[in-house]
Scaffold this active site. Structure first.
Site, mmCIF file in Angstrom:
data_model
loop_
_atom_site.group_PDB
_atom_site.id
_atom_site.type_symbol
_atom_site.label_atom_id
_atom_site.label_comp_id
_atom_site.label_asym_id
_atom_site.label_seq_id
_atom_site.Cartn_x
_atom_site.Cartn_y
_atom_site.Cartn_z
ATOM 1 N N SER A 144 13.658 -1.723 14.955
ATOM 2 C CA SER A 144 13.689 -1.805 13.433
ATOM 3 C C SER A 144 15.261 -1.164 12.915
ATOM 4 O O SER A 144 16.151 -1.790 13.017
ATOM 5 C CB SER A 144 12.687 -0.504 12.759
ATOM 6 N N LYS A 196 4.973 8.014 -13.482
ATOM 7 C CA LYS A 196 5.441 8.993 -13.039
ATOM 8 C C LYS A 196 4.682 9.617 -11.712
ATOM 9 O O LYS A 196 5.518 10.412 -10.862
ATOM 10 C CB LYS A 196 5.544 10.098 -14.262
#
Length: 334
Positions: A144, A196
């Site tokens: 990765s 939010k």
């Protein structure tokens, strides 16, 4: 008598508390820098590991461990941890040093943060644009983000046993809504907008949130694909065919174009020296150790941290906080 003993113990604890507080303040002040200078420490620290022509250098940079900027120093008696600022400052110095002809990356990492991996890649790309030859030698793992930072290399070496690939992005969040309900815990949350509270651990994500987060992951994955395509001279389609997140052993990575040669760091070093020609000097950026394995570039703060156990607590916190969490990661989830 018991009261006297208790008073002595209390007094001892008070003195220790004051002593520790003073050193903590010094730790956070310029005293740390002064001590490091007195000890002869330089940042980034470097040492000559193979003598040669000082006008023609190979800079070895170690990328070992999870690529996360923890902001902490390596442990005093433990194996060295990945130090993001050391890597970045080393690359900056390499770019500016005309005597450095090449960079040898020693990579043994499962990957790490998207931001940190991208920052290392940025400076490696700048080093390449400055005319530095870059070789990457993969250890047991370069997956990765560990592959992401290797992608710009002119030559990538991996052993038969190396695990690499794992091209992709992972982002996770916890959901303990059911546990809270079982315990009778209620959450009262007030937000200024619908998104939010995105990825809140106290409830299931909405469909809009899921689509939005997946879009972020897809965008970062597109960046990863482009980095590999540019670095390996492959088309995006070719990269996507092998970028489903799986890991590859060295031979498989050689077959699918992710690495160039099978070999260990000695093989990569020999090949790089041959390409440069002459008798290059090899310098290694990193913390030097004495016979007891103690970092010579070790600061007062970390010294106190080892004796008080503070460093161990910090390592546990970093492991928990940076394992996955809400932070997007180029990380092989072992």
């Amino acid at each position: 008598m018991k009261r006297i003993i208790a008073a002595v113990i209390a007094g001892t604890l008070l003195v220790f508390g004051i002593f520790f507080s003073i050193f903590t303040n010094l730790w956070a002040s310029d005293f740390q820098e002064t001590f490091d200078q007195f000890a002869g420490g330089e940042f980034p620290p470097a040492q000559i590991v193979e003598q040669g022509d000082p006008g023609s250098k190979i800079a070895m940079i170690n990328i070992e461990g999870t690529i996360i900027d923890t902001g902490s120093e390596p442990g005093m008696f433990s194996a060295e941890q990945y130090n993001h600022q050391l890597v970045i400052e080393s690359l900056k110095q390499v770019i500016e040093d005309d005597t450095v002809q090449a960079v040898l990356l020693n990579v043994d990492s499962p990957g790490g943060g998207v931001y940190e991996s991208a920052e290392v890649h940025k400076y490696l790309t700048e080093a390449k644009e400055a005319g530095k030859i870059i070789y990457s030698s993969m250890g047991g793992m370069a997956a990765s983000g560990g592959y992401y930072v290797s992608a710009p290399a002119d030559q990538i070496f991996a052993s038969d046993e190396t695990m690499t690939g794992s091209i992709g992005v992972i982002m996770q969040s916890l959901n303990f809504e059911q546990l809270a309900e079982d315990l009778g815990v209620e959450f009262n949350t007030y937000t200024s907008g619908d998104m939010k509270e995105m990825l809140s651990a106290t409830r299931e994500p909405t469909e809009e949130e899921t689509e939005y987060v997946q879009g972020m992951v897809d965008s970062m994955f597109d960046d990863f694909v482009q980095v590999v395509a540019d670095g390996r001279g492959m088309s995006e389609d070719e990269v996507r065919d092998i970028a489903d997140g799986r890991i590859y052993l060295g031979e498989d990575a050689l077959d699918n174009g992710l690495v160039d040669q099978i070999g260990y760091i000695e093989d990569a070093t020999a090949a790089l020296k041959e390409e440069i020609g002459g008798n290059p000097q090899i310098i290694e950026y990193g913390y030097t150790t004495n016979f007891a394995g103690i970092n010579l570039n070790y600061g007062v703060g970390s010294l106190i941290g080892e004796f008080t156990g503070r460093n161990d607590i910090a390592r546990m916190e970093n492991l928990i906080n940076n394992r996955q969490g809400l932070q997007p990661m180029y990380l092989y989830d072992r």
